[in-house]
Structures are given as structure tokens and as C-alpha cells.
Scaffold this motif. Structure first.
Motif, PDB file in Angstrom:
ATOM      1  N   THR A 324       0.832  -1.208   0.000  1.00  0.00           N
ATOM      2  CA  THR A 324       0.000   0.000   0.000  1.00  0.00           C
ATOM      3  C   THR A 324       0.862   1.252   0.000  1.00  0.00           C
ATOM      4  O   THR A 324       0.451   2.284  -0.494  1.00  0.00           O
ATOM      5  CB  THR A 324      -0.940   0.075   1.229  1.00  0.00           C
ATOM      6  OG1 THR A 324      -0.567  -0.950   2.112  1.00  0.00           O
ATOM      7  CG2 THR A 324      -2.367  -0.026   0.842  1.00  0.00           C
TER       8      THR A 324
ATOM      9  N   TYR B  15      -8.312   2.061   0.508  1.00  0.00           N
ATOM     10  CA  TYR B  15      -7.128   1.502  -0.150  1.00  0.00           C
ATOM     11  C   TYR B  15      -7.100  -0.009   0.008  1.00  0.00           C
ATOM     12  O   TYR B  15      -7.430  -0.534   1.060  1.00  0.00           O
ATOM     13  CB  TYR B  15      -5.847   2.043   0.495  1.00  0.00           C
ATOM     14  CG  TYR B  15      -5.726   3.542   0.479  1.00  0.00           C
ATOM     15  CD1 TYR B  15      -5.379   4.205  -0.704  1.00  0.00           C
ATOM     16  CD2 TYR B  15      -5.939   4.284   1.633  1.00  0.00           C
ATOM     17  CE1 TYR B  15      -5.264   5.585  -0.713  1.00  0.00           C
ATOM     18  CE2 TYR B  15      -5.829   5.652   1.626  1.00  0.00           C
ATOM     19  CZ  TYR B  15      -5.492   6.305   0.457  1.00  0.00           C
ATOM     20  OH  TYR B  15      -5.377   7.658   0.437  1.00  0.00           O
ATOM     21  N   VAL B  20      -6.150   1.793  -5.240  1.00  0.00           N
ATOM     22  CA  VAL B  20      -7.114   2.622  -4.532  1.00  0.00           C
ATOM     23  C   VAL B  20      -8.489   2.181  -5.005  1.00  0.00           C
ATOM     24  O   VAL B  20      -8.877   2.421  -6.139  1.00  0.00           O
ATOM     25  CB  VAL B  20      -6.917   4.118  -4.869  1.00  0.00           C
ATOM     26  CG1 VAL B  20      -7.842   4.970  -4.015  1.00  0.00           C
ATOM     27  CG2 VAL B  20      -5.481   4.517  -4.645  1.00  0.00           C
ATOM     28  N   ASN B  23     -11.879   6.389  -4.352  1.00  0.00           N
ATOM     29  CA  ASN B  23     -11.118   7.612  -4.155  1.00  0.00           C
ATOM     30  C   ASN B  23     -12.071   8.790  -3.989  1.00  0.00           C
ATOM     31  O   ASN B  23     -12.672   9.254  -4.954  1.00  0.00           O
ATOM     32  CB  ASN B  23     -10.189   7.821  -5.359  1.00  0.00           C
ATOM     33  CG  ASN B  23      -9.189   8.931  -5.109  1.00  0.00           C
ATOM     34  OD1 ASN B  23      -9.169   9.528  -4.032  1.00  0.00           O
ATOM     35  ND2 ASN B  23      -8.369   9.201  -6.109  1.00  0.00           N
TER      36      ASN B  23
END
Lengths: 325, 494
Positions: A324, B15, B20, B23
Motif C-alpha cells: 500500500t 485503499y 485505490v 477515491n
């Protein structure tokens, strides 16, 4: 980063540290423990367990299980003894037939698992009982005494007066198995089956064929283990062998063979068996009785499994964090 | 009443490893509306509904329901506020009765009052105007009936907001009609329906407003009556549909694969030909038998009658390994379950189906050859991974799919079957996979492509076969491609 590397090394080789820790502990507790004589003893006592566990680990890595190896050993040992003592076949021929019987018993397990489409755990629960029955009928519930000296040498003999034959056999089997598992295409297929059988099937691996070979190898290794065990005992009884399946399973799990399959290495198995062996031997020397040993061995297994789960969970978290960021 | 907002999302961001998923999404849902949520696979729809139902927590943003703000929203809050969901995978206990499932989780004290429970279930079904035996076991019901039980369950819990995820996917055309009636009734009673579907025609029939998501971004909310499919598609895809598919450069050659009257695995009398250099699309609804067809050709399931010919020669395929040896490759639909070995590394995965060509002394895997094979595909398919030693489970969906592609392509097949090649992967990887499929065809490979995505089928195929209930119901040539025609044949209307 360096911190991370140390952590990985500790995680990966944790069981080696545990083994060293135990050796150190017992060396301090008993003056007799860290002697050549005693350490050789541990190896001789454990060599057959290591061989049987390596055989079982082929099955476990492929996602299966074999509860019957104890009675496979019992049956093979008894039949080999009958061939030598009662029928009078030459020792080498008897051994060869015994090993072939081991392969046949393994194949039977494999065939049953494939055709019944039931988990091998259940299948071998059944065959275990069958092998038990055959073994006791064959031996007529009596002990065959005074096995030929050339046979007993497998379990009791030394080469050059120093190195036990059983340990040499164990080393040969370990090297061969390690080579098969880590270098050959067949080895890859064993891991593939255990990691994702459906993907293996669709990926063009002949799953049933591989399973049969795996069970045959397991049967062969159980038979080799049986030879060593019966030769060391010097006599043949149907009650020799059973129980090995649980030592083998415990050692395998301790040595990093996942119950789900797909993972495990031969060195891990050897370390796993030795941890239990050293524990047993050391506690004996310290004066703890067999039943106390059971408790400790069980706790060690639970601790090992718990550590493994914890370690995997934290590795998972770490890798998610990494991707991430 | 009509225009009051019941639920609003503000700046929701989520996330996942390497991606992602959502968003900064802000959206409002009104009381008593049917609000459609659309977007391609991977656009973030499922993540969004999971956040609304409290199953996952957003990394940023908040929810406001009935004027109350929640920073941290969990399933309990969802239930409290009457948010219920009917997922594609039903949440029913197969071995219990319909009524028990409907009243599941209700605290009725120590003993179960079956009489009261049956009565309640019966009453709900009456309102819904459906006829299902409340004492029947759920496992004995059809898929459509099970879905009705799910809906009934939501009603019994006084749903104020009902999320429906691809509700029409498992239903026949007449069953969809029935489901729409129920949805309209719920709406009349003031229930807000969040309706997720990739079938655009349905949205125009049932929804009041439609919101579009793309790559985790909120794009737009439109009144359904003031838009059209074309506009929605271009909003979903982000560009004109025709632009996103590579043009054909090669020519179509001789017949590579032919099926004659093939039966088995639920398939009835399947005959078709697939030629070299051709992309043959297979369309159909869930359960039409498309995957079954792929598995049958590939030897993963048993053929009962009929014949399969490769390059004009009849062949017998008993196992996938036979198919691979005959030059057939399969990219299975479920990459995690059927395609890759998640716990193994990238290089291991790519080589596993092709070990025979990587051996020295006929037994040992040659690490150098393996490495160069893996590196070759790493470059060719643009697989995004830190190293080839990375475990596949740590890659994103799109890259996992590329690993599965590499694994199959490594066997050098001439006939390649793609089963849902772009399911659940990001738009970027999708584009790359489209180009790859077209390149393979241009190189003279014969491609069979099963897909549930209309745009993909129409944009990439040279010809489309449509299946319905185990049969091929029609063949459509490139000139006649249209969503309507495909849907018609896929619904068994012809």
C-alpha cells in the motif's frame, strides 16, 4: 531493513534455534547428554522415524495424509521376518520383497483415495485397520524371534565401527528425497497438488498419477523405516511400528510441513524429528518418566503450530503494508 | 417525502494492497428511489456496498444516515438503520426451512415459536405476492426462489435501504419481471433500493437515477429518464467504446477446432468451428453452459457423445494434460481457485505447466531456463511485481491474471480458451489483455473467448456464439453485432 532481515532469518530457521536451545539445555542439565555415545544413540533411535516422516511428508505436502504408516511398517516387518525365518528365503530377497510389499500397500492407499474420492485421512483410517488385521493374522499374534544377523545389521551394525548403518540409510534417503522435492519436475508437482489441486489439474498435471506415485514413495519409505526398526529390535511382532504415524505427523508439523499442504522441506522434517528425539532422550536422562514426556511433547507441538500461525499472520500484514505504501 | 436524502456518503476513500478501490467518493441516496450503481468490474461498486453495509471500514470519509453522521460504521449500525443486502452469493442456511431463514437472527427467547414464525413468513410472501412453501428447506428451492427468500428476509427486518447486487444474474427473463414487480412494491412503501447491475437495459426499466463509478472514482449521477445507454457506457469506460479495442491486423485461416454434436456436462448438441486467427466470442447468461463448454473441450469434464476435431483430425481428450499436448490452452474463469498457486512465486507459477521443456537430464528443472522463461513473460506481459520471487498472492488482481496468462501461454498452445479473461481486474490491465488476445489471434492462434461483458464481446470478437441453457442459440457475425441481439439469444427468446 537489517532488522527485517534478522527477523526473517529467525522466523525461517526458528526450529533450528529451538533444537540448539534444547541441546544446550540438556547439556547443562545432564553431563551424559553431550557425549558422542549419547548423540549417536539419538540419531540411531530417530533414523527410522526420520525416514518414515519424510515418506509421510510427500503425502502431506501434496495435501493428503496417511494414518496407516505404522501398520504398514508392522505388516512389512512381520512379512519380511516370515519370509526369512519361516520360509527360509535369502535375506536380500526377503528385504526386496518386503520393500515391494511396502510399495504395494502405498499404492493400495493411493488407489483407494483416488477411486473413492475421499480425503486420504479417512481412506487410510480404513486401510490402517485392514493392515493391522492382516499383520496380526500373518504373525499369528506371536513374536518371531532371532532374526538373521545379516538382517539385524541394518539396525544394529556399524560401518568402520563408528557410523551406524541406519544413520547412513537415513542420510541417503534424506538426500534423495530432498533432491526429488526441490529439484525435479515431479517434486514441483507434489507442491502444486498441495497448493491448489484444481489449478494443478487444469494446469495439465496428471493429478491421479502423481498421487499414486506419492503414495508408492510413502509406502517404500515406510518399508525402509520398518526394516531398520525390526532389525534393531531383532525380533518381529505385529505391535512393532504402530505409533510411528503420530510421531511422524507431530515431527512433520513441527518441521514446517503444513497440514493444508504445499509447503515443507526435508531439512525441516529432520530438525522436527530431532527436536522430539532430543526432548525424549534428554528428559529420560534428567529423570522424567515417559508420561511426563508426552505432556511436554504435546505442548511443544502446540507451541510450534501457534508460533507458525502467528508468524504467517504478521508476514501477511507486513506484505499488505508494503504494497500500500 | 419524495426528495429527502436518506443516506449520503462523503469523501469515502478505501485503499487495498496496490490499488485505490475508492477515491474520495461522495454520493446521495433518496428515500424511496431505485438508485442504480454502475461501473465496470473493478470500478469499486462492491467496495462501496460493503462500506454501506458496514462490512468494511473506509480509510477516509463518513456516512450520514437519516441525518446522523457516522465516522465508524459497522454491521450493527447498518442493521439498526435498516440497511439490508441481497448479495450474489446468498446468505442462507441450506438445511433450514424458508421461514427459519427469514426469521434468522431474531431473538425469540429460548424456545422457537414455529407457528408464529411460519405465520410471519407467510404474511411477507403474501405481501410480495409470491407462492413459496414456508416450511420447505432452502436447499430444495430454485435459485430464483432462494433470492425471493433473501428479499423476504430483508423485508422482515424492516429494510429501509435494500442493496441488490446483480439480482438478475441468476434469473430467467420471466423471473426478472417478477423481481422487478417486487422492487416496485418496495419502492412504493418508501424503501430505497441500491441496484447494482451490468445489464443496462434493466436499469432503464427499473431505476430512477443512476450513478457511475470508474476506477474507484465517482463520475456522475444522472436521472435515468434523461440519459441513454450510449452515454452511460462512455461514462463507465471513460472513452468511446470503439476506441478501446485493438484493431484486427491478421487474417483468418483454416479451421483449427471443430465440435460436432457434442453433448455432456449439461451441454446439448454443440457444433461449431473455430478458425486460426479468429477470436470467437461466447456469450450467454450465468448458467448457460459456457464454462462447461470450455471445460469439456479442455478435458476437465467428460464428453458423453459427439466429436472434437483439431486441424480436421478427430481427437480424444480425457484429461487437461491431453488437451495441452494437443495444443489447447485454458485460462480458467476463477484465477484464485483454478488459475494460480497463490502461495508460490511468480516464476514457479509461470513454469509449472511447462516444466517438461525446462528439464535437463529429463528430470531436473533447469533454473536458468526457468528464469529466462519467467523473465520473458515478465517483459512481454508487463507483469508488475517487485521480483519474480514474489508470492502471487501479493500481486494485484490484474497482475495475478497476467501470471495465469503467462502460465498458459508458456505451453505454446495454438488454440486458447479464455474464460472471463478480465473479470475483476483494473481497466489498465484490461486494455493490455485485450491487446494481448488480439496479438495472439493476429499471430494465427485460434481464440475462444467466454465473456459476460458485452463491451468486451462486441469490441474484441470476430464472431459471437450465444448460448442459452446448454445449447448454442445463435451465431452473430461482426456486421450484426448488437447488445440487443445478443441479449435476445442469451435469454432464449428465439
Amino acid at each position: 531493513m537489517k532488522n527485517g532481515l534478522i527477523k526473517t532469518v529467525i522466523n525461517k530457521y526458528a526450529i533450528i534455534f529451538v533444537l540448539f536451545g534444547l541441546v544446550l539445555l540438556f547439556s547443562l542439565l545432564s553431563p551424559y547428554f553431550f557425549t558422542l555415545q549419547n548423540l549417536t544413540n539419538v540419531f540411531v533411535q530417530q533414523s527410522y522415524v526420520i525416514i518414515a516422516t519424510i515418506g509421510l511428508s510427500f503425502v502431506m505436502i501434496s495435501g493428503g495424509m496417511d494414518l496407516s504408516i505404522g501398520y504398514q511398517m508392522s505388516l512389512v516387518g512381520v512379512v519380511t521376518a516370515i519370509l526369512m525365518k519361516n520360509i527360509g528365503l535369502p535375506v536380500p530377497l526377503s528385504i526386496l520383497l518386503g520393500l515391494l510389499l511396502g510399495v504395494a500397500l502405498g499404492l493400495t492407499n493411493g488407489l483407494a483415495a483416488i477411486t473413492l474420492k475421499v480425503h486420504p485421512l479417512i481412506v487410510t483410517l480404513g486401510t490402517m485397520t485392514v493392515y493391522q488385521g492382516i499383520s496380526y493374522i500373518a504373525s499369528n499374534q506371536s513374536v518371531i524371534l532371532n532374526l538373521p544377523p545379516s538382517y539385524k545389521a541394518i539396525g544394529q551394525g556399524y560401518i568402520g565401527g563408528i557410523i551406524p548403518i541406519s544413520v547412513i540409510l537415513m542420510i541417503i534417503v534424506s538426500i534423495v528425497a530432498s533432491f526429488i522435492l526441490s529439484k525435479t519436475s515431479f517434486g514441483r508437482y507434489v507442491y502444486a497438488l498441495g497448493s491448489n489441486e484444481e489449478a494443478a489439474h487444469l494446469g495439465g498435471i496428471n493429478v491421479n498419477k502423481i498421487k499414486l506415485i506419492i503414495f508408492a514413495i510413502n509406502g517404500l519409505f515406510a518399508a525402509i523405516a520398518s526394516m531398520i526398526l525390526f532389525a534393531r529390535t531383532g525380533s518381529a511382532a505385529s505391535s512393532t511400528g504402530p505409533g510411528t504415524e503420530f510421531s511422524a505427523m507431530t515431527s512433520a508439523v513441527l518441521g514446517g510441513i503444513s497440514f493444508k499442504g504445499g509447503e515443507g522441506k526435508v531439512w525441516g522434517i529432520i530438525v522436527g524429528v530431532l527436536i522430539l528425539g532430543v526432548l525424549g532422550n534428554g528428559m529420560q536422562l534428567v529423570g522424567l518418566n515417559t508420561y511426563a514426556q508426552f505432556i511436554v511433547k504435546g505442548l511443544v507441538l502446540l507451541a510450534a503450530v501457534g508460533f507458525d500461525t502467528y508468524q504467517k499472520a504478521s508476514a501477511q500484514k507486513a506484505s499488505i503494508k508494503e504494497s500500500t505504501n | 417525502m419524495e426528495n429527502t436524502t436518506i443516506l449520503s456518503l462523503r469523501g469515502i476513500t478505501k485503499y487495498y494492497p496496490g490499488v485505490v478501490a475508492l477515491n474520495d467518493v461522495s454520493l446521495e441516496f433518496r428515500r424511496g428511489e431505485v438508485h442504480a450503481l454502475i461501473g465496470e468490474n473493478g470500478a469499486g461498486k462492491s467496495t462501496l456496498i460493503k462500506i454501506i453495509s458496514g462490512a468494511i471500514k473506509p480509510d477516509k470519509g463518513l456516512l450520514e444516515i437519516n441525518g446522523k453522521q457516522y465516522n465508524s460504521f459497522d454491521p450493527f449500525h447498518a442493521k439498526q438503520n435498516g440497511i439490508e443486502a441481497v448479495y450474489q452469493e446468498f446468505n442462507l442456511v441450506d438445511s433450514l426451512s424458508v421461514a427459519e431463514n427469514i426469521c434468522f437472527g431474531e431473538n425469540n427467547g429460548f424456545l422457537v415459536d414455529f407457528k408464529k414464525m411460519y405465520e410471519k413468513a407467510r404474511k411477507i410472501f403474501e405481501e410480495m405476492q409470491v407462492d413459496i412453501d414456508v416450511k420447505a428447506k432452502v436447499r430444495d428451492l430454485s435459485t430464483a426462489q432462494q433470492q425471493l427468500v433473501e428479499i423476504a428476509k430483508s423485508i422482515s427486518r424492516n429494510a429501509k435501504i435494500l442493496i441488490m447486487d446483480e439480482p438478475s444474474a441468476p434469473l430467467s427473463v420471466s423471473e426478472v419481471r417478477k423481481m422487478f414487480e417486487i422492487v416496485r412494491n418496495l419502492k412504493k412503501n418508501g424503501v430505497t433500493i441500491i441496484y447494482i447491475s451490468h445489464r443496462l437495459d434493466e436499469l432503464f426499466e427499473i431505476s430512477d437515477r443512476v450513478s457511475v463509478l470508474r476506477d474507484g472514482q465517482y463520475i456522475k449521477t444522472l436521472e435515468t429518464s434523461r440519459t441513454n445507454p450510449k452515454e452511460l457506457i462512455s461514462l463507465m469506460v471513460g472513452r468511446e467504446l470503439t476506441e478501446s479495442f485493438p484493431q484486427k491486423r491478421g487474417t483468418i485461416g483454416a479451421t483449427a477446432l471443430e465440435l460436432k454434436n457434442v453433448c455432456g456436462n449439461g451441454l446439448k448438441d454443440i457444433s461449431f468451428t473455430l478458425r486460426k486467427g479468429e477470436i470467437l466470442g461466447i456469450a450467454g447468461l450465468v448458467g448457460a453452459g459456457r464454462t462447461e463448454l470450455a471445460r469439456l473441450i479442455f478435458g476437465a469434464d467428460k464428453l458423453i457423445s459427439g466429436s472434437v476435431l483439431i486441424n480436421g483430425k478427430p481427437v480424444r481428450i480425457h484429461l487437461p494434460v491431453d488437451a495441452i499436448n494437443l495444443g489447447i490452452g485454458l485460462i480458467p474463469e476463477d484465477r484464485k481457485r483454478q488459475g494460480c498457486f497463490l502461495e508460490k512465486d511468480v516464476s514457479w507459477n509461470i513454469s509449472i505447466s511447462n516444466l517438461r521443456s525446462l528439464l535437463k537430464w529429463k528430470t531436473v528443472v533447469d533454473k536458468n531456463k526457468e528464469k529466462s522463461l519467467a523473465e520473458d513473460f515478465y517483459d512481454r506481459l508487463n507483469i508488475k511485481t517487485p521480483t519474480l520471487m514474489q508470492k502471487v498472492k501479493n500481486l494485484s488482481g490484474g497482475n495475478q491474471q497476467k501470471v495465469v496468462l503467462a502460465k498458459t501461454l508458456a505451453t505454446n498452445s495454438d488454440i486458447i480458451i479464455f474464460d472471463e479473461p478480465t473479470r475483476g481486474i483494473d481497466v489498465g490491465s484490461k486494455q493490455e489483455i485485450y491487446h494481448l488476445i488480439r496479438d495472439l489471434a493476429d499471430q494465427g492462434k485460434a481464440i475462444l473467448m467466454i465473456s459476460s461483458e458485452m463491451a468486451e464481446l462486441i469490441g474484441l470478437s470476430d464472431r459471437i456464439l450465444v448460448m442459452y441453457s446448454g445449447r448454442i442459440t445463435g451465431e452473430i457475425t461482426k456486421e450484426e453485432f448488437s447488445q440487443d441481439r445478443i441479449l435476445e439469444l442469451a435469454s432464449g427468446l428465439n
